[in-house]
Design an enzyme around this catalytic site. Structure first.
Site, PDB file in Angstrom:
ATOM      1  N   GLU A 432      42.198  42.685  34.238  1.00  0.00           N
ATOM      2  CA  GLU A 432      41.686  42.520  35.604  1.00  0.00           C
ATOM      3  C   GLU A 432      40.265  43.022  35.786  1.00  0.00           C
ATOM      4  OE1 GLU A 432      45.024  44.392  37.668  1.00  0.00           O
ATOM      5  OE2 GLU A 432      45.813  42.394  38.072  1.00  0.00           O
ATOM      6  N   GLU A 504      52.099  39.777  32.070  1.00  0.00           N
ATOM      7  CA  GLU A 504      52.909  40.549  33.002  1.00  0.00           C
ATOM      8  C   GLU A 504      53.798  39.564  33.731  1.00  0.00           C
ATOM      9  OE1 GLU A 504      50.549  43.118  35.596  1.00  0.00           O
ATOM     10  OE2 GLU A 504      49.201  43.523  33.934  1.00  0.00           O
TER      11      GLU A 504
HETATM   12  C1  GAL Z   1      48.917  43.712  37.897  1.00  0.00           C
HETATM   13  C2  GAL Z   1      48.169  44.747  37.102  1.00  0.00           C
HETATM   14  C3  GAL Z   1      49.020  45.912  36.739  1.00  0.00           C
HETATM   15  C4  GAL Z   1      49.762  46.383  37.948  1.00  0.00           C
HETATM   16  C5  GAL Z   1      50.582  45.272  38.509  1.00  0.00           C
HETATM   17  C6  GAL Z   1      51.282  45.654  39.782  1.00  0.00           C
HETATM   18  O1  GAL Z   1      48.055  42.950  38.635  1.00  0.00           O
HETATM   19  O2  GAL Z   1      47.624  44.209  35.933  1.00  0.00           O
HETATM   20  O3  GAL Z   1      48.191  46.918  36.244  1.00  0.00           O
HETATM   21  O4  GAL Z   1      48.854  46.802  38.900  1.00  0.00           O
HETATM   22  O5  GAL Z   1      49.755  44.218  38.850  1.00  0.00           O
HETATM   23  O6  GAL Z   1      52.223  46.610  39.600  1.00  0.00           O
HETATM   24 MG    MG Z   2      44.790  46.315  38.463  1.00  0.00          MG
END
Ligand code: GAL
Ligand code: MG
Length: 984
Positions: A432, A504
């Site tokens: 990010e 993720e």
């Molecule tokens: C994503 C990010 C993670 C965490 C997650 C929300 O956007 O990469 O670090 O913030 O969202 O829990």
């Molecule tokens: Mg972040």
């Protein structure tokens, strides 16, 4: 004190540091030649700003200056210094690079160590594994250097600055620096020397840095090649390769030039069979041992291949995190995480969003995990800068030349440290941070430096100002939280050639995730969907002691009074802060079990097994225990010990008597049991299970019997039904029973009510407002008509009503028929119409308030852990007995928990309930309102009753706290609901 200002200077990132090198622990005379300086004998003082640190503090009377004994490694916030803070996207400081706040909290550390004459004659290096955020080092008063990049090591040579006898090291750590803008990871923000510090003693000549690669030829033979990237002096380097049994495979001698050791028939490394060779580099008195897994990585038709075989990454995102020590973790902590992951079938880890402890990748190679090794880089905070025209700032750092060197530096430190670790399959440029030229350049450097790995960077898909993932050097298309529709489209779009991973997904916050199965179906369906990494492994919190009720006090964002903070968004892991598994982990574990079963020809007793492992044959990994059960009664059981089936293949097995025993409510359960000990897991471990229904689901015929005479009376407010056993009172305006007395005992302690609210789970955080707007949290019943008749042995009450919230029109209109017999059994037949302008509902059902002592629970349905329509893959249908206490799943941030889905029957205390169709229930000492309002579990107060919810339906839990909206099929949103239920 005055220090040279390197910490607000984008062109001075490191001063006096050694070149980056791969991580290893050198040995002399068979012993590690590095001395751990960590310990609790460091002296420490904290100051609100650098300026307040006494000049030459290491020369002062430390006690008088207020220095205390400090354990290193540690995070000073966990030792009572400075502000604890959890912030996700927003920077904890104003965005004014390269400047840090004028008042920059600082920690002064002093450590004395002694050197023998012999040691003082060697070359000496200080190796800092991790210091947050930047630091200056002095030895015996002499300046040694400066470094930053919190999660990457920094090494300084101190030869010539030391002496035999006692030496004094001073370290000044600053909380913020220009690097802070690149370390905006979603985490608790900690400071200090948070990883180990070593003093490395080395001969005059030694190998500083080298690169190992393992090309495998078409004919299956391999080579272990070594490139010597930096050698001090001109030593002769003896290289030996031995296999896992210690047998020598080959050797070579180098004077700095590249060498190659052939391996004729290598045993290849993969995460399921992590076979490691040992490469020993001996230069003079020093040896370095490097574990080597021989393996290849390639991409073909959108598939990711390891050793030519397609693999699927069933991964998690992991932070170094511990509720007692913050960002400081021990090797034991790490191994415990890895063990739990192995036990949960996880095969891949993304080190979000920075290099984990330096020994971490080696452990992954040894135990068998694929890694996405991510650089210490996230500049997410630029996305929240103030603009008045809404333009997106995410590319600010990615596209600004001033940051090019910092971004590249972080790649080098990541790649060079871990380049010899077999577990690393991907390098990730960070998280990010937008996209732009700085990332393209950095990516090109990584690909040129290490062409053997795949390159990953998710943020290439955002705000790219003309830079585009598809034309870049990135090897995979990576997304986070892409919904199932998007995934399908990508996988079916032939123009999209890159392998797809979700770096993720299935956000594991609170009670969830609920959509694992939907994603996994796609992952097994599409070759191009190569894997996903659950966000995230653990809940982050700080442990603050024990509450009066014995509960642990875990704090999350805001609990330390900080600003800004992001509340409990750090509590989004598969395990609680102390590593107790969440039910979400159990769900994930079974969704990524090694075998999938499906009924093939049940009458003939055959079941088809699918080995979804990528390498191992079932013959070496799995045994099966089977059970055939009907409503909790065991009809048959047995074991199948020998099943042969190569990876990715299918095989049929025969279960004795399966056909003959098939029948209503009968299930076959296959439990997969680990066959032999493996890295971190033992023979006998349950790897997962499948349950197959041996019947077609049919609605039951639900009636209450005639059981003798009943009498019916009426007064202004109520209908009163009596028999020789019961006295039931039905509220004409309440539309439900207000009293139930049977055999002289009050069965309920408050009127029965229709309920539409559940304590929002974290994944309801977005829909919650919508639900509150609709008024589902405050349902009012309006009864239009309520008549009753006595049919002799049954009383029938007809009731027409609506449910609405204050200032809103009714969202539900219903007709109910309540029947009661002399034994006190109640049958409800309800037809409800939902106004479809209203959103989907959290739940719809009845709430009964039972006496507190009615705490014994029995049910047939999905258990033993909590289950929901979209989260029951860790559960199976069986008859379970439990208690109200045990039903509680005690989330740190209270929320709906402990429900059981698809229950054919449930009994709480003396009352039984069963539906024409399976129902969901919940029994708790806490009301939904209490669970809604309280911010921590240790603040919860019991209601003094057992609150029993019997639900016609309950919406799924999903993963919308960060993931997509709840899938339509899991929403309770039927226009017409027909419910038949017997309670009694
Ligand atoms: C994503 C990010 C993670 C965490 C997650 C929300 O956007 O990469 O670090 O913030 O969202 O829990
Ligand atoms: Mg972040």
């Amino acid at each position: 004190m005055k220090v040279q200002n390197f910490y607000e200077n984008l062109s001075t990132l490191h001063v006096g540091t050694m070149d980056n090198r791969c991580w290893y622990v050198p040995k002399q005379d068979g012993r590690e030649s590095q001395i751990l300086l960590s310990g609790d004998d460091w002296k420490f003082a904290w100051y609100p700003s650098v300026e307040e640190v006494p000049e030459h503090f290491w020369e002062k009377d430390l006690e008088k200056e207020g220095f205390i004994n400090m354990e290193v490694p540690s995070c000073w916030q966990m030792k009572g210094f400075g502000q604890k803070q959890y912030t996700n996207v927003r920077y904890p400081i104003p965005y004014d690079p390269p400047y840090a706040p004028g008042e920059n909290p600082s920690g002064a550390y002093v450590k004395d160590f002694t050197l023998t004459e012999k040691e003082a004659g060697e070359r000496q290096f200080l190796y800092f594994e991790g210091v947050d955020s930047c630091f200056y080092v002095w030895i015996n008063g002499e300046f040694v250097g400066y470094s930053q990049v919190s999660h990457s090591p920094s090494e300084f040579e101190i030869t010539g600055k030391t002496k035999a006898g006692s030496n004094r090291m001073a370290v000044l750590v600053l909380k913020w620096c220009d690097g802070t803008y690149l370390e905006d990871q979603d985490k608790l923000r900690f400071s200090g020397i948070f990883r180990d510090v070593e003093l490395v003693l080395r001969p005059q000549e030694f190998v500083h840095d080298f690169t190992v690669q393992t090309p495998v030829a078409e004919d299956g033979s391999a080579e272990v090649t070594v490139r010597f990237d930096r050698v001090e002096g001109d030593p002769e380097i003896n290289c030996t390769l031995t296999d896992a049994e210690g047998k020598e495979i080959g050797r070579a001698v180098s004077n700095g030039e590249n060498i190659a050791i052939p391996v004729a028939a290598p045993v290849l490394w993969n995460a399921e069979q992590p076979y490691l060779y040992t490469l020993t580099l001996q230069a003079g008195a020093e040896t370095i041992e490097q574990k080597v897994g021989i393996r290849t990585i390639s991409v073909e038709d959108g598939k990711i291949l390891i050793n030519g075989k397609q693999v699927k990454f069933r991964g998690v995102n992991r932070h170094d995190s511990n509720p007692y020590t913050g960002a400081t973790v021990t090797r034991e902590d790490v191994i415990r995480d890895l063990q739990l992951m192995k036990e949960s079938n996880v095969n891949a880890i993304r080190t979000s969003h920075y290099p984990n402890a330096p020994y971490f990748p080696e452990l992954c190679s040894e135990y068998g995990f694929y890694m996405i090794a991510e650089a210490d880089l996230e500049s997410h905070g630029v996305g929240t800068l103030y603009t008045n025209d809404g333009h997106d700032c995410m590319g600010y750092i990615a596209q600004d030349d001033a940051w090019a060197e910092s971004i590249l530096d972080r790649q080098k430190r990541n790649v060079i440290r871990d380049k010899n670790q077999s577990a690393v399959i991907f390098w990730s440029l960070g998280n990010e941070s937008g996209y732009g030229g700085n990332f393209e350049d950095a990516g090109r450097w990584v690909k040129a430096y290490d062409p053997t790995r795949l390159l990953h960077y998710e943020a290439s898909i955002y705000n790219s100002a003309g830079y585009h993932n598809d034309v870049s050097m990135l090897d995979v298309m990576s997304r986070m939280y892409a919904d199932t529709e998007w995934v399908k489209e990508y996988c079916e779009d032939r123009r999209m050639r890159k392998p797809f991973i979700q770096c993720e997904f299935i956000h594991a916050m609170g009670n969830g995730p609920g959509d694992i199965h939907d994603y996994m179906e796609l992952m097994y369906k599409y070759d191009k969907f190569c894997g996903g990494f659950v966000w995230e492994w653990c809940d982050h919190a700080t442990w603050e002691g024990k509450a009066a009720d014995g509960r642990d006090i875990f704090h999350y964002g805001g609990d330390a009074g900080e600003f800004p903070h992001d509340g409990n968004f750090c509590m989004d892991g598969l395990v609680y802060p102390d590593r107790r598994p969440h039910t979400g982990l159990l769900e994930w574990k079974n969704e990524i079990r090694p075998v999938h079963a499906a009924g093939k020809d049940l009458a003939a007793g055959t079941v088809e097994l699918w080995n979804v492992q990528d390498f191992a044959d079932l013959a070496d990994t799995v045994q099966i225990r089977y059970e055939i059960k009907k409503e909790g009664t065991l009809l048959a059981e047995g074991e199948i010990r020998e099943i042969t089936c190569p990876a990715h293949e299918k095989v049929c097995i025969t279960i004795p008597r399966l056909g003959e025993l098939s029948g209503d409510q009968t299930y076959l359960k296959l439990t997969y049991v680990q066959k032999a000990d493996q890295a971190l897991t033992r023979q006998g471990r349950v790897m997962g299970f499948d349950q197959i229904a041996l019947f077609e689901e049919r609605e039951k015929v639900l009636e209450i019997a005639e059981a003798g005479a009943v009498a019916l009376e009426e007064n202004d407010t109520s209908w009163i039904i009596t028999s020789d056993r019961i006295r039931y009172v039905f509220g004409k305006k309440k539309g439900a029973f207000t009293e139930l007395v049977r055999d002289g005992k009050a069965l309920i302690e408050a009127p029965m009510t229709f309920e539409t609210w559940r304590a929002p789970v974290d994944n309801d955080r977005n829909v919650r407002q919508v639900w509150e707007e609709a008024g589902y949290d405050r349902p009012w019943i309006r009864v239009y008509d309520c008549t009753a008749e006595n049919a002799g042995e049954k009383v029938r009450i007809h009731c027409e009503f609506s449910i609405a919230s204050v200032y809103r029109q009714p969202f539900l209109r219903a007709k109910a028929l309540w029947e009661v017999n002399a034994d006190g059994q109640i049958k409800l037949t309800l037809d409800a119409d939902k106004d479809m302008t209203f959103p989907y509902m959290p739940r719809f059902g009845l709430q009964l308030v039972l006496p507190e002592d009615q705490d014994q629970v029995e049910y047939i349905g999905y258990g033993p852990t909590e289950s929901y329509q979209d989260k029951h893959r860790a559960c199976w249908v069986d008859r379970f007995t439990t208690t109200v206490d045990e039903l509680l799943e005690d989330y740190v941030k209270p929320q709906e928990n402990g429900s059981h889905y698809h229950c054919a029957f449930v009994k709480v205390g003396e009352l039984k309930a069963e539906g024409k169709k399976p129902l969901s229930f919940n029994a708790s000492y806490y009301t939904a309102q209490e669970l809604t309002e309280k911010m921590h579990n240790y603040e919860l107060e019991k209601s003094g009753h057992v609150i029993w919810h019997l639900d016609y339906g309950m919406s799924g839990v999903g993963s919308n706290s960060c993931g997509p909206e709840l899938l339509k099929q899991y929403r309770l949103n039927e226009e017409k609901m027909h419910w038949e239920l017997v309670i009694g």
